[in-house]
Design a protein around this motif. Structure first.
Motif, PDB file in Angstrom:
ATOM      1  N   VAL A 265      30.639  47.180  36.053  1.00 13.71           N
ATOM      2  CA  VAL A 265      29.868  46.093  35.449  1.00 13.71           C
ATOM      3  C   VAL A 265      29.750  44.971  36.471  1.00 13.71           C
ATOM      4  N   PHE A 266      28.510  44.538  36.725  1.00 14.70           N
ATOM      5  CA  PHE A 266      28.286  43.415  37.627  1.00 14.70           C
ATOM      6  C   PHE A 266      27.678  42.269  36.837  1.00 14.70           C
ATOM      7  N   PHE A 267      28.287  41.080  36.975  1.00 13.88           N
ATOM      8  CA  PHE A 267      27.741  39.893  36.326  1.00 13.88           C
ATOM      9  C   PHE A 267      27.227  38.961  37.413  1.00 13.88           C
ATOM     10  N   ASP A 268      25.933  38.773  37.437  1.00 12.36           N
ATOM     11  CA  ASP A 268      25.310  37.916  38.449  1.00 12.36           C
ATOM     12  C   ASP A 268      25.750  38.319  39.868  1.00 12.36           C
ATOM     13  N   GLY A 269      25.797  39.627  40.101  1.00 11.22           N
ATOM     14  CA  GLY A 269      26.107  40.125  41.431  1.00 11.22           C
ATOM     15  C   GLY A 269      27.588  40.336  41.711  1.00 11.22           C
ATOM     16  N   THR A 270      28.477  39.827  40.837  1.00 12.28           N
ATOM     17  CA  THR A 270      29.924  39.974  41.057  1.00 12.28           C
ATOM     18  C   THR A 270      30.465  41.078  40.170  1.00 12.28           C
ATOM     19  N   GLU A 271      31.277  41.961  40.749  1.00  9.48           N
ATOM     20  CA  GLU A 271      31.845  43.007  39.899  1.00  9.48           C
ATOM     21  C   GLU A 271      32.949  42.439  39.015  1.00  9.48           C
ATOM     22  N   ILE A 272      32.845  42.669  37.703  1.00  5.82           N
ATOM     23  CA  ILE A 272      33.817  42.128  36.748  1.00  5.82           C
ATOM     24  C   ILE A 272      34.475  43.246  35.945  1.00  5.82           C
ATOM     25  N   THR A 273      34.313  44.490  36.392  1.00  9.07           N
ATOM     26  CA  THR A 273      34.745  45.654  35.597  1.00  9.07           C
ATOM     27  C   THR A 273      36.183  45.529  35.095  1.00  9.07           C
ATOM     28  N   THR A 274      37.092  45.060  35.934  1.00  7.67           N
ATOM     29  CA  THR A 274      38.509  45.065  35.543  1.00  7.67           C
ATOM     30  C   THR A 274      39.033  43.667  35.216  1.00  7.67           C
ATOM     31  N   TRP A 275      38.129  42.702  35.098  1.00  2.00           N
ATOM     32  CA  TRP A 275      38.586  41.329  34.832  1.00  2.00           C
ATOM     33  C   TRP A 275      39.128  41.184  33.414  1.00  2.00           C
ATOM     34  N   ALA A 276      40.043  40.222  33.245  1.00  2.00           N
ATOM     35  CA  ALA A 276      40.537  39.885  31.908  1.00  2.00           C
ATOM     36  C   ALA A 276      39.418  39.181  31.143  1.00  2.00           C
ATOM     37  N   PRO A 277      39.387  39.370  29.803  1.00  3.13           N
ATOM     38  CA  PRO A 277      38.294  38.803  29.011  1.00  3.13           C
ATOM     39  C   PRO A 277      38.099  37.292  29.194  1.00  3.13           C
ATOM     40  N   HIS A 278      39.204  36.531  29.274  1.00  4.03           N
ATOM     41  CA  HIS A 278      39.034  35.070  29.380  1.00  4.03           C
ATOM     42  C   HIS A 278      38.430  34.683  30.725  1.00  4.03           C
ATOM     43  N   LYS A 279      38.693  35.504  31.763  1.00  6.68           N
ATOM     44  CA  LYS A 279      38.107  35.245  33.077  1.00  6.68           C
ATOM     45  C   LYS A 279      36.599  35.467  33.024  1.00  6.68           C
ATOM     46  N   ILE A 280      36.209  36.519  32.322  1.00  8.50           N
ATOM     47  CA  ILE A 280      34.792  36.847  32.206  1.00  8.50           C
ATOM     48  C   ILE A 280      34.066  35.733  31.456  1.00  8.50           C
ATOM     49  N   THR A 281      34.705  35.248  30.382  1.00  7.62           N
ATOM     50  CA  THR A 281      34.106  34.135  29.631  1.00  7.62           C
ATOM     51  C   THR A 281      33.997  32.895  30.499  1.00  7.62           C
ATOM     52  N   GLU A 282      35.060  32.603  31.259  1.00  7.42           N
ATOM     53  CA  GLU A 282      35.037  31.459  32.167  1.00  7.42           C
ATOM     54  C   GLU A 282      33.914  31.579  33.183  1.00  7.42           C
ATOM     55  N   ALA A 283      33.648  32.823  33.614  1.00  3.92           N
ATOM     56  CA  ALA A 283      32.606  33.035  34.615  1.00  3.92           C
ATOM     57  C   ALA A 283      31.205  32.817  34.019  1.00  3.92           C
ATOM     58  N   GLY A 284      31.118  32.781  32.678  1.00  4.86           N
ATOM     59  CA  GLY A 284      29.833  32.464  32.063  1.00  4.86           C
ATOM     60  C   GLY A 284      29.217  33.579  31.239  1.00  4.86           C
ATOM     61  N   LEU A 285      30.041  34.536  30.808  1.00  2.02           N
ATOM     62  CA  LEU A 285      29.518  35.606  29.957  1.00  2.02           C
ATOM     63  C   LEU A 285      30.234  35.540  28.611  1.00  2.02           C
TER      64      LEU A 285
ATOM     65  N   ILE B 268      31.797  45.455  28.484  1.00  2.00           N
ATOM     66  CA  ILE B 268      31.234  44.442  29.377  1.00  2.00           C
ATOM     67  C   ILE B 268      32.079  43.171  29.333  1.00  2.00           C
ATOM     68  N   ALA B 269      32.507  42.774  28.108  1.00  2.00           N
ATOM     69  CA  ALA B 269      33.240  41.515  27.948  1.00  2.00           C
ATOM     70  C   ALA B 269      34.707  41.628  28.333  1.00  2.00           C
ATOM     71  N   GLY B 270      35.156  42.833  28.696  1.00  2.00           N
ATOM     72  CA  GLY B 270      36.527  42.997  29.162  1.00  2.00           C
ATOM     73  C   GLY B 270      37.546  43.209  28.063  1.00  2.00           C
TER      74      GLY B 270
END
Ligand SMILES: Nc1ncnc2c1ncn2[C@@H]1O[C@H](COP(=O)(O)OP(=O)(O)O)[C@@H](O)[C@H]1O
Ligand SMILES: [Mg+2]
Lengths: 320, 262
Positions: B61-81, B50-52
């Motif tokens: 994986v969807f975070f608050d409606g946005t798909e984050i499956t292939t995002w880099a970990p720091h992007k996911i953290t920036e997005a608020g997870l 989930i955290a990338g």
């Protein structure tokens, strides 16, 4: 740092710079030439520490210095650039080459990075041998113009010393500012826990590339200073042996603080001069010192002094 | 309302081993969601996916409606997870306060020129104030200037949570936060997790072995075993689920305890 500490630090820096300005007056020409090389090496060790704080111990740094050296030589010889331009240009070109090298390098970590950095640097070094019409092959480039500052010929070692001193002071101030900034702190955090940093929102790959580029830029400046002084540049000067000396200076000094590597450089430069009579034994001495430090003082002289200081004042957590 | 986290048919294979197997997980906004399962069930792997930190073999994986499956970990953290680690993960060689400041990186980036021409303190007073606020919140104020690695294990765990909070998350994923804590510290942790949700409005996913803690504070629980979904429901539903009881030895005892409480 609080204000009284900042003041102490400023006064100390002024005293050191003042001392450095007076130094050549009492010394012979040979010693001044040694000082010129010493100033180049000061920039070199501090810039190496800069990339190493991320945990990326690599073997490419000396070649990055060479990139700066060759750039300055070509710009001075073929494009007629003055030394004011070749020095910053050497830094920028080294940073650009570092950026290209960091694209594959940032995909490796630890031992992989160590070996890959050597391989890719060796590729650059071999290109100086291979493309001999441009880089002069084994013999390198000679008759590199040295130029003048304020009408004084830089051929005079004392005049060159003042130029080197000015460049070194500027480089150290820039590196010091970066080191104490959020960027410097993030770099250091990567070496302690890259996974934590990544999940803490830090773009690890970006910061590693940035550290390699910044360190290489200053190494490039050091290379330009060296090459203008020597009047020549060849691939042999940037080989693995030279790189190992750089590693020894930085390991002996310790990377825990900004000043550690300079202390290591000073101590090992004296040691180098003392062992002149035992030329054949020198690699053995230096190898032995490297191993002893890695085993008994992995934090170098900086770590040792800090420990002693903490003992004397009997308080923990003294940090810059 | 869109769920804060929606995991769809997530799968992760390590060679022949399927650590996470077509798993679905929905975390509603504002809830504390427990994930339980025996050792090796795939909970930590699920977090990493989930955290990338790991790429899934398949699934989304969807975070608050946005798909984050292939995002880099720091992007996911920036997005608020944000996530914490099962091991105690703090920056060694830095003070507790510095640990905070490093992690408040998101949104306060510095350019090289900005660094060179900054003649004031490294961190602005407002940031230090914010960092102190978080330390106060997790109860580490008195250790502010201590080196992080010198803290007791329980305090290091709290610092791990504080580091995650410093990134400004909307969803916090805690991987066995009570591991290494004594009973007293675990009670404080229980309180802290509630406060994170109630005072800060942060949704929480909690992996925990301390079943009492999980049953007490979670709104919903997902039980997994061998990477497969076992059951999904309220703590009462999970406690009464035979499959969960079979998979998870010790839940039976807990059932009695919990029954007494209820
Ligand atoms: N990087 C990895 N490589 C290979 N196997 C792994 C890796 N990480 C976890 N596993 C395996 O995946 C399974 C699930 O592990 P994990 O997610 O850590 O379980 P839990 O956190 O529920 O105890 C275990 O069998 C573990 O050995
Ligand atoms: Mg686990």
């Amino acid at each position: 740092m609080n204000t009284s500490k900042t003041l102490q630090f400023a006064l100390l820096s002024l005293a050191v710079i003042g001392g450095m300005i007076l130094l050549p007056q009492g010394l012979g020409l040979y010693s001044v030439e040694l000082l010129n090389i010493f100033l180049v090496n000061v920039i070199l060790v501090c810039s190496y520490r800069m990339t190493v704080t991320t945990g990326d111990w690599g073997l490419a740094h000396i070649v990055m210095m060479g990139v700066g050296g060759y750039s300055a030589a070509l710009l001075a010889k073929d494009a007629g650039f003055s030394i004011y331009l070749t020095i910053p240009a050497a830094g920028l070109i080294a940073a650009f080459v570092a950026y290209v090298m960091s694209l594959p390098l940032s995909r490796t970590v630890g031992f992989g990075y160590f070996i890959a950095s050597f391989a890719i640097a060796e590729l650059v070094r071999l290109s100086w041998l291979k493309f001999d019409t441009l880089f002069g092959g084994v013999r390198g480039l000679i008759n590199i113009p040295i130029g003048k500052v304020f009408g004084y010929s830089l051929f005079d070692p004392v005049i060159y010393y003042y130029l080197s001193l000015a460049v070194a002071v500027i480089c150290l101030m820039l590196m010091f500012q970066i080191d104490r900034s959020r960027i410097g702190i993030v770099w250091r955090s990567l070496s302690t826990d890259a996974d934590l940093a990544r999940s803490g929102g830090i773009n690890v790959s970006y910061y590693r590339k940035l550290a390699f580029m910044c360190g290489s830029a200053f190494a490039g400046v050091a290379g330009a200073l060296l090459v203008h002084r020597l009047g020549s540049v060849d691939p042999k000067g940037f080989d693995l042996t030279t790189m190992i000396y750089l590693v020894i200076w930085v390991v002996v000094g310790g990377t825990g603080s900004f000043w550690g590597p300079i202390a290591g450089l000073i101590v090992m430069t004296f040691f180098f001069e003392w062992t002149r009579e035992f030329l054949a034994w020198r690699p053995l001495f230096f190898g032995g010192i490297l191993i002893l430090f890695l085993i008994f003082l992995p934090n170098g002289l900086d770590g040792l002094l800090r420990k002693l200081f903490d003992k004397v004042t009997s308080r923990g957590g003294a940090k810059q | 309302m869109t769920p804060i986290l929606d995991v769809k048919s997530l799968t992760k294979r390590f060679g022949g081993l399927t650590a996470v197997n077509a798993l679905d997980l929905t975390v509603r906004t504002g809830e504390i969601h427990g994930v339980i399962g025996p050792n090796g069930a795939g909970k930590t792997t699920l977090f990493s996916l989930i955290a990338g930190a790991m790429r899934p073999t398949s699934g989304q994986v969807f975070f608050d409606g946005t798909e984050i499956t292939t995002w880099a970990p720091h992007k996911i953290t920036e997005a608020g997870l944000a996530r914490t680690f099962q091991r105690s993960a703090v920056y060694h060689g830095f003070s507790v306060l510095e640990n905070m400041l490093i992690s408040m990186h998101t949104g306060c980036r510095v350019s090289l020129l900005g660094a060179i021409f900054n003649f004031g303190p490294t961190f602005p007073a407002a940031e230090i104030e914010q960092a102190d606020g978080i330390l106060e919140f997790v109860g580490l104020s008195e250790y502010r200037d201590a080196q992080a690695e010198t803290l007791a294990l329980g305090h290091q765990r709290s610092l791990g949570i504080a580091i995650a909070l410093a990134t400004g998350p909307r969803l916090l994923m805690l991987d066995e936060p009570a591991a290494g804590m004594n009973a007293q510290e675990a009670v404080v942790l229980d309180e802290l997790i509630r406060k994170i949700r109630d005072d800060q409005g942060i949704s929480v996913v909690l992996v925990e072995h301390d079943m009492k803690l999980v049953m007490e504070i979670c709104d919903r629980i997902t039980a997994i075993n061998f990477g497969l979904l076992l059951a999904n429901g309220t703590p009462e539903e999970i406690a009464g689920n035979n499959e969960v009881i079979d998979a998870y030895l010790g839940v039976e005892d807990l059932l009695d305890e919990d029954g007494d409480h209820a």
